[in-house]
Design a protein around this motif. Structure first.
Motif, PDB file in Angstrom:
ATOM      1  N   PHE A  36       0.933  -1.113   0.176  1.00 28.55           N
ATOM      2  CA  PHE A  36       0.008   0.027   0.142  1.00 28.55           C
ATOM      3  C   PHE A  36       0.884   1.257  -0.063  1.00 28.55           C
ATOM      4  O   PHE A  36       0.551   2.176  -0.914  1.00 28.55           O
ATOM      5  CB  PHE A  36      -1.053  -0.029   1.051  1.00 28.55           C
ATOM      6  CG  PHE A  36      -1.631   1.375   1.523  1.00 28.55           C
ATOM      7  CD1 PHE A  36      -2.867   1.669   0.724  1.00 28.55           C
ATOM      8  CD2 PHE A  36      -1.296   2.188   2.500  1.00 28.55           C
ATOM      9  CE1 PHE A  36      -3.412   2.736   0.769  1.00 28.55           C
ATOM     10  CE2 PHE A  36      -2.036   3.032   2.642  1.00 28.55           C
ATOM     11  CZ  PHE A  36      -3.031   3.611   1.736  1.00 28.55           C
ATOM     12  N   TRP A  42       4.348   5.698  -5.239  1.00 29.38           N
ATOM     13  CA  TRP A  42       4.302   5.490  -6.654  1.00 29.38           C
ATOM     14  C   TRP A  42       3.513   6.780  -7.282  1.00 29.38           C
ATOM     15  O   TRP A  42       3.786   7.393  -8.161  1.00 29.38           O
ATOM     16  CB  TRP A  42       4.179   4.121  -7.201  1.00 29.38           C
ATOM     17  CG  TRP A  42       4.114   4.274  -8.699  1.00 29.38           C
ATOM     18  CD1 TRP A  42       5.095   4.176  -9.407  1.00 29.38           C
ATOM     19  CD2 TRP A  42       2.938   4.221  -9.599  1.00 29.38           C
ATOM     20  NE1 TRP A  42       4.490   4.014 -10.808  1.00 29.38           N
ATOM     21  CE2 TRP A  42       3.290   4.397 -10.812  1.00 29.38           C
ATOM     22  CE3 TRP A  42       1.374   4.433  -9.410  1.00 29.38           C
ATOM     23  CZ2 TRP A  42       2.536   4.529 -12.121  1.00 29.38           C
ATOM     24  CZ3 TRP A  42       0.549   4.545 -10.372  1.00 29.38           C
ATOM     25  CH2 TRP A  42       1.010   4.504 -11.734  1.00 29.38           C
ATOM     26  N   LEU A  43       2.098   6.879  -6.785  1.00 28.50           N
ATOM     27  CA  LEU A  43       1.361   7.849  -7.242  1.00 28.50           C
ATOM     28  C   LEU A  43       2.031   9.203  -7.088  1.00 28.50           C
ATOM     29  O   LEU A  43       1.678  10.163  -7.637  1.00 28.50           O
ATOM     30  CB  LEU A  43      -0.085   7.526  -6.659  1.00 28.50           C
ATOM     31  CG  LEU A  43      -0.850   6.369  -6.750  1.00 28.50           C
ATOM     32  CD1 LEU A  43      -1.957   6.242  -5.986  1.00 28.50           C
ATOM     33  CD2 LEU A  43      -1.124   6.412  -8.271  1.00 28.50           C
ATOM     34  N   ASN A  46       4.762   9.852  -9.109  1.00 32.15           N
ATOM     35  CA  ASN A  46       4.330  10.002 -10.431  1.00 32.15           C
ATOM     36  C   ASN A  46       3.760  11.542 -10.905  1.00 32.15           C
ATOM     37  O   ASN A  46       3.941  12.356 -11.653  1.00 32.15           O
ATOM     38  CB  ASN A  46       3.247   9.051 -10.772  1.00 32.15           C
ATOM     39  CG  ASN A  46       2.765   9.106 -12.138  1.00 32.15           C
ATOM     40  OD1 ASN A  46       2.650  10.024 -12.948  1.00 32.15           O
ATOM     41  ND2 ASN A  46       2.568   7.917 -12.534  1.00 32.15           N
ATOM     42  N   THR A  47       3.083  12.139  -9.710  1.00 34.15           N
ATOM     43  CA  THR A  47       2.324  13.460  -9.646  1.00 34.15           C
ATOM     44  C   THR A  47       3.504  14.260  -9.823  1.00 34.15           C
ATOM     45  O   THR A  47       3.422  15.086 -10.638  1.00 34.15           O
ATOM     46  CB  THR A  47       1.629  13.645  -8.656  1.00 34.15           C
ATOM     47  OG1 THR A  47       0.625  12.626  -8.344  1.00 34.15           O
ATOM     48  CG2 THR A  47       1.080  15.128  -8.435  1.00 34.15           C
ATOM     49  N   ASN A  50       5.648  14.312 -13.356  1.00 32.62           N
ATOM     50  CA  ASN A  50       4.650  14.682 -14.432  1.00 32.62           C
ATOM     51  C   ASN A  50       4.751  16.126 -14.340  1.00 32.62           C
ATOM     52  O   ASN A  50       4.337  16.959 -15.342  1.00 32.62           O
ATOM     53  CB  ASN A  50       3.255  14.032 -14.452  1.00 32.62           C
ATOM     54  CG  ASN A  50       3.389  12.764 -15.063  1.00 32.62           C
ATOM     55  OD1 ASN A  50       3.667  12.517 -16.457  1.00 32.62           O
ATOM     56  ND2 ASN A  50       2.973  11.914 -14.518  1.00 32.62           N
ATOM     57  N   LEU A  51       4.563  16.780 -13.209  1.00 29.69           N
ATOM     58  CA  LEU A  51       4.489  18.213 -13.024  1.00 29.69           C
ATOM     59  C   LEU A  51       5.605  18.730 -13.386  1.00 29.69           C
ATOM     60  O   LEU A  51       5.846  19.730 -14.220  1.00 29.69           O
ATOM     61  CB  LEU A  51       4.013  18.443 -11.500  1.00 29.69           C
ATOM     62  CG  LEU A  51       2.414  18.428 -11.168  1.00 29.69           C
ATOM     63  CD1 LEU A  51       2.295  18.829  -9.579  1.00 29.69           C
ATOM     64  CD2 LEU A  51       1.770  19.608 -12.059  1.00 29.69           C
ATOM     65  N   ALA A  53       7.765  17.690 -15.366  1.00 29.40           N
ATOM     66  CA  ALA A  53       7.985  17.407 -16.817  1.00 29.40           C
ATOM     67  C   ALA A  53       7.457  18.598 -17.728  1.00 29.40           C
ATOM     68  O   ALA A  53       7.841  18.835 -18.573  1.00 29.40           O
ATOM     69  CB  ALA A  53       7.317  16.029 -17.475  1.00 29.40           C
ATOM     70  N   LYS A  54       6.310  18.740 -17.119  1.00 25.95           N
ATOM     71  CA  LYS A  54       5.366  20.090 -17.591  1.00 25.95           C
ATOM     72  C   LYS A  54       6.184  21.418 -16.945  1.00 25.95           C
ATOM     73  O   LYS A  54       5.230  22.444 -17.082  1.00 25.95           O
ATOM     74  CB  LYS A  54       3.993  20.052 -17.197  1.00 25.95           C
ATOM     75  CG  LYS A  54       3.259  19.028 -18.269  1.00 25.95           C
ATOM     76  CD  LYS A  54       2.100  18.586 -17.622  1.00 25.95           C
ATOM     77  CE  LYS A  54       0.983  19.411 -17.861  1.00 25.95           C
ATOM     78  NZ  LYS A  54      -0.268  19.094 -17.525  1.00 25.95           N
ATOM     79  N   ASP A  55       7.107  21.287 -16.390  1.00 28.30           N
ATOM     80  CA  ASP A  55       7.721  22.702 -15.806  1.00 28.30           C
ATOM     81  C   ASP A  55       6.719  23.388 -14.741  1.00 28.30           C
ATOM     82  O   ASP A  55       6.533  24.510 -14.787  1.00 28.30           O
ATOM     83  CB  ASP A  55       8.133  23.589 -17.043  1.00 28.30           C
ATOM     84  CG  ASP A  55       9.265  24.423 -16.610  1.00 28.30           C
ATOM     85  OD1 ASP A  55       9.853  24.069 -15.487  1.00 28.30           O
ATOM     86  OD2 ASP A  55       9.766  25.116 -17.446  1.00 28.30           O
ATOM     87  N   LYS A  56       5.990  22.581 -14.039  1.00 27.89           N
ATOM     88  CA  LYS A  56       4.775  23.372 -13.402  1.00 27.89           C
ATOM     89  C   LYS A  56       5.321  23.111 -11.580  1.00 27.89           C
ATOM     90  O   LYS A  56       5.990  21.901 -11.349  1.00 27.89           O
ATOM     91  CB  LYS A  56       3.384  22.690 -13.565  1.00 27.89           C
ATOM     92  CG  LYS A  56       2.960  23.483 -14.763  1.00 27.89           C
ATOM     93  CD  LYS A  56       1.328  23.060 -14.960  1.00 27.89           C
ATOM     94  CE  LYS A  56       0.658  24.038 -15.795  1.00 27.89           C
ATOM     95  NZ  LYS A  56      -0.703  23.747 -15.719  1.00 27.89           N
ATOM     96  N   LEU A 386      -4.280  21.498 -10.345  1.00 27.46           N
ATOM     97  CA  LEU A 386      -4.254  20.566  -9.282  1.00 27.46           C
ATOM     98  C   LEU A 386      -4.600  21.199  -7.820  1.00 27.46           C
ATOM     99  O   LEU A 386      -5.176  20.519  -7.086  1.00 27.46           O
ATOM    100  CB  LEU A 386      -2.854  20.151  -9.209  1.00 27.46           C
ATOM    101  CG  LEU A 386      -2.611  18.929  -8.648  1.00 27.46           C
ATOM    102  CD1 LEU A 386      -3.188  17.607  -9.128  1.00 27.46           C
ATOM    103  CD2 LEU A 386      -0.851  18.572  -8.817  1.00 27.46           C
TER     104      LEU A 386
ATOM    105  N   ALA B  11      -3.219  11.619  -8.683  1.00 25.48           N
ATOM    106  CA  ALA B  11      -2.401  11.031  -9.468  1.00 25.48           C
ATOM    107  C   ALA B  11      -3.080  10.617 -10.841  1.00 25.48           C
ATOM    108  O   ALA B  11      -2.331  10.614 -11.868  1.00 25.48           O
ATOM    109  CB  ALA B  11      -1.652   9.659  -9.141  1.00 25.48           C
ATOM    110  N   THR B  14      -2.890  13.203 -13.211  1.00 28.92           N
ATOM    111  CA  THR B  14      -1.551  13.729 -13.656  1.00 28.92           C
ATOM    112  C   THR B  14      -1.028  12.450 -14.658  1.00 28.92           C
ATOM    113  O   THR B  14      -0.430  12.619 -15.598  1.00 28.92           O
ATOM    114  CB  THR B  14      -0.519  13.814 -12.977  1.00 28.92           C
ATOM    115  OG1 THR B  14      -0.820  13.034 -11.670  1.00 28.92           O
ATOM    116  CG2 THR B  14      -0.997  15.323 -12.049  1.00 28.92           C
ATOM    117  N   PHE B  21       3.019  14.202 -24.079  1.00 29.36           N
ATOM    118  CA  PHE B  21       3.616  15.508 -23.769  1.00 29.36           C
ATOM    119  C   PHE B  21       4.708  15.735 -24.930  1.00 29.36           C
ATOM    120  O   PHE B  21       4.253  16.299 -26.195  1.00 29.36           O
ATOM    121  CB  PHE B  21       4.500  15.642 -22.631  1.00 29.36           C
ATOM    122  CG  PHE B  21       4.781  16.953 -22.488  1.00 29.36           C
ATOM    123  CD1 PHE B  21       4.048  17.941 -22.528  1.00 29.36           C
ATOM    124  CD2 PHE B  21       6.385  17.153 -22.305  1.00 29.36           C
ATOM    125  CE1 PHE B  21       4.524  19.350 -22.161  1.00 29.36           C
ATOM    126  CE2 PHE B  21       6.613  18.635 -21.877  1.00 29.36           C
ATOM    127  CZ  PHE B  21       5.924  19.498 -22.089  1.00 29.36           C
TER     128      PHE B  21
END
Lengths: 419, 338
Positions: A36, A42-43, A46-47, A50-51, A53-56, A386, B11, B14, B21
């Motif tokens: 768990f 991991w989640l 990942n968030t 990914n943020l 990667a988008k420069d956020k 977000l 998540a 995202t 991308f």
């Protein structure tokens, strides 16, 4: 001579973690917990990735920037110079306003309908059945849109109220004090001639006049309860209940009327001027439609809950009450309902929760509640999806948890006390 | 468990966001289809016609990009977006390019991480009112109820305009153009405000356009243009130069009708470069030689597209104004193709 034999010492083997029932459940729980936590990590990872990667980034600083947009209905002071956080508060107040009024009205209506549905009057009970089936089986958002469409399509435009040559196409009702246009309902608003001063408190100004009224009403209710308790005590002791109704009336109404009179209460009536009605209070149809539709819908659901609660009480209870000579009304109030409440309240909690969450359906009629301000305009103007969504979910979660804890406390107070 | 549900939802949004991308060009080629974010319904700019096919000024740019990249103007999937959903759709990769009357602003360019690659329409915000309201200037709108699309720059301009003129209004915030227009038409608001081009388009779609007037005040600058995600510069270049190819074609007199004839007879080196007869411009951004020629052949040059959908001969009847070529006193100016 006795031989001291040591009990065979069980050597701990790794296999025992699976085959020994003493350890097996711990093993399983630890494995599940690790899986768990890995999933959560991991989640989260990942968030963040990914943020990135988008420069956020995740940043709530935007809440303190100027909002720049206007909101028609605001219960707390707000202009377009206020911050996004204040817009959030405005939205939250609008959400809570609909939720509170909706819960209150739907409870009254729902209990009435639920009781009437069990009535022996054939016509009345069938009419209530039709009402319940009609409202509960159509999605609530359609009711909201229907009420809104009826209000906005059938009512005249404000300019039709303009008096030309002594007549106007549409007229106000109730002695020229109310006007229902296709935009909203204009009602008189209370004004005070000598209001109490406002207190400035960290950027917010508190309206002392309103606070004073709330305080006086609360005090009146409290004193009235003491009076009734005394009366009950006298009744227990002597068997005769003293007359209290006129004392109650005096206690409840005289102080508040005196206070309002002292502050110089008068009404500001709406009047047509320019494009719209000026003066008075304009209640937008978005609010009316949302409140009315939610009330009617949830009344039908609550009515079923109430009916179920009443039918859960054994028939012998009402027969016993009748044998004691209680009238049907008193049987309901004194015998049936107090017992039925124990069955009714747990499902009622979830109805209140649903109603509160369903206020977000106001977006169908452009009602600016929490979703409309924080999750709508602020989200769009700042592009912080977000953050806005997370914050909004968190606020709805907190509201729901508060409602359910309050209702659970009430439930605990009415539940069967086993001694 | 409440926490896990929360993070799960967080998540999930995202995971979807991150997948599409980088390398939009490769994605589009692999998919064989361009996904273009367009308006839900703004006549003249982007709206479905009687057969349900999207047509309009913005839609033709989508077609030109598809023709340049994929060689077929029909290989476009149109995703209707509202003022509220458009940027999320672009940021999440749901659409490859957003061509939907979107205003280029500082914060959208920087904070929202988008690139506005060009300005295909120079616009400004105006007001439309019913004639019988008897108003001739936006400054007379004191106390009026104004319909406004949420999530737009016009919403903020409106607040600023009324504030600076010291007059009040009641906002009615609605989600998209068509709903705002319905409310305005039903009399739920006295005035409807959006970009002047949008007002002209909306007015043309009302039952009797002559009963409505557009007030003379233009209260803002609204440079509208195609938008792509920040960071994929090659894809941004493709959209930008497809647009500039259409503009250069107008400047050089290359039209849909004469493109083949010009291609076979021209001696002008710039037209030769534009039509891929000289040099290999397309290869510099991952396309073939004929990219621009195909783009122009779809619906003609910028001027032709303008006249076909929103020009003076259409019911919308917009003059070129600021959108004339720089050679004719307007602002439309394409950098040289070389």
């Amino acid at each position: 001579m006795t031989l001291a034999t040591e009990p065979p010492k069980a050597n701990f083997r790794l296999g025992m973690l699976i085959y020994d029932t003493r350890y097996r459940s711990y093993t399983i729980q630890i494995i599940v917990l690790i899986l768990f936590l890995l999933g959560v990590a991991w989640l989260a990872n990942n968030t963040i990735e990914n943020l990135a990667a988008k420069d956020k980034d995740i940043n709530f600083g935007f809440l303190w920037n100027r909002a720049g947009y206007d909101i028609d209905q605001h219960l707390v002071p707000y202009t377009n110079d206020s911050t996004h956080f204040q817009a959030l508060l405005v939205g939250l107040c609008n959400t809570l306003l609909v939720a509170v009024i909706g819960c209150f009205l739907s409870t009254i209506l729902g209990v009435t309908i639920g009781v009437l549905r069990l009535s022996k009057n054939w016509l009345l009970s069938r009419m209530m059945t039709v009402y319940i089936e009609l409202f509960r089986n159509v999605p609530v958002v359609l009711w909201i849109i229907l009420v809104y469409a009826v209000l906005s399509e059938t009512r005249p435009e404000p300019k039709d109220f303009k008096i030309v040559d002594g007549t106007s196409k549409a007229s106000m009702i109730l002695n020229d004090s109310f006007a229902i246009t296709n935009r909203g309902t204009n009602v008189p608003s209370p004004l005070l001639e000598h209001p109490l001063p406002r207190i400035e408190l960290g950027g917010y100004s508190l309206n002392l006049s309103v606070l004073a009224c709330i305080f006086v009403v609360a005090a009146s209710i409290w004193i009235n309860r003491i009076l009734r308790r005394r009366a009950a005590a006298t009744q227990e002791a002597t068997g005769i209940r003293p007359t209290t109704w006129w004392k109650s009336l005096l206690i409840l109404f005289v102080p508040i009327i005196a206070l309002l009179f002292a502050m110089g209460l008068h009404w500001d009536y709406p009047a047509f001027k320019g494009f719209n009605f000026k003066g008075g209070l304009n209640v937008a149809h978005a609010f009316t439609a949302l409140t009315v539709a939610l009330t009617l819908y949830y009344a039908s659901v609550i009515a079923e809950t109430v009916r179920a609660g009443i039918q859960a009480i054994s028939k012998g209870q009402s027969e016993a009450a009748a044998a004691l000579g209680l009238r049907p009304g008193r049987t309901m109030n004194l015998v049936i309902l107090p017992q039925a409440l124990r069955v009714i309240i747990p499902p009622l909690i979830s109805q209140y929760l649903s109603l509160t969450k369903d206020t977000s359906l106001g977006l169908a009629v452009s009602y600016l509640d929490l979703r409309g301000t924080l999750g709508g305009i602020t989200l769009n103007q700042t592009g912080r999806e977000l953050e806005c969504m997370t914050l909004m979910m968190l606020i709805y979660l907190i509201i729901s948890l508060i409602i359910s804890s309050v209702m659970n406390a009430y439930n605990a107070s009415v539940k069967l006390k086993e001694r | 468990m409440k926490k896990s549900v929360f993070f799960g939802a967080l998540a999930a949004t995202t995971v979807l966001a991150g997948s599409a991308f980088a390398g939009t060009l490769d994605d589009v080629k692999a998919r064989g289809e361009l996904i273009c974010g367009v308006n839900v319904g703004l006549t003249g700019f982007g709206a479905p016609d009687a057969t349900g096919a999207y047509v309009g000024f913005d839609v033709d740019l989508c077609k030109a990009v598809a023709a340049a990249v994929l060689g077929d103007a029909a290989k476009v999937k149109y995703v209707p977006t509202t003022g509220e959903t458009r940027f999320t759709a672009l940021a999440s990769g749901e659409v490859d390019v957003l061509i939907r009357n979107s205003t280029w602003t500082f914060s959208r360019d920087t904070d929202l991480k988008f690139d506005f690659v060009a300005v295909n329409y120079y616009d400004g915000q105006g007001f439309m009112v019913k004639k019988d309201l008897g108003v001739s200037s936006a400054k007379e709108l004191d106390g009026a109820t104004v319909c406004i699309q949420t999530g737009t720059t016009t919403e903020l301009n409106l607040a600023d305009f009324f504030k600076s003129n010291n007059i009040t209004y009641t906002p009615v915030n609605v989600a998209d153009d068509s709903e705002a227009l319905r409310q305005y038409d039903a009399g739920a608001c006295d005035a409807y405000t959006t970009d002047a081009s949008g007002l002209a388009a909306s007015r043309a779609s009302l039952a009797s356009p002559a009963d409505h007037i557009i007030l003379p005040e233009i209260i803002s600058k609204e440079p509208l243009g195609p938008v792509v995600r920040h960071g994929d510069n090659n894809w941004g270049d493709i959209v930008r130069w497809t647009y500039y190819a259409l503009l250069t074609a107008e400047e050089k007199g290359v039209t849909k009708a004469n493109i083949d004839q010009v291609a076979s007879s021209t001696t002008d080196p710039e037209i030769k470069r534009l039509l891929g007869l000289e040099g290999d411009m397309g290869a510099m951004m991952g396309l073939d030689k004929d990219w621009s020629r195909r783009a122009i052949a779809v619906s003609g040059n910028y001027g032709e597209i303008f006249e076909a959908h929103i020009g003076t001969s259409t019911p919308i009847g917009l003059a070129r104004g600021l959108n004339a070529l720089w050679t004719q006193g307007g602002l439309q100016y394409a950098p040289p193709i070389r």
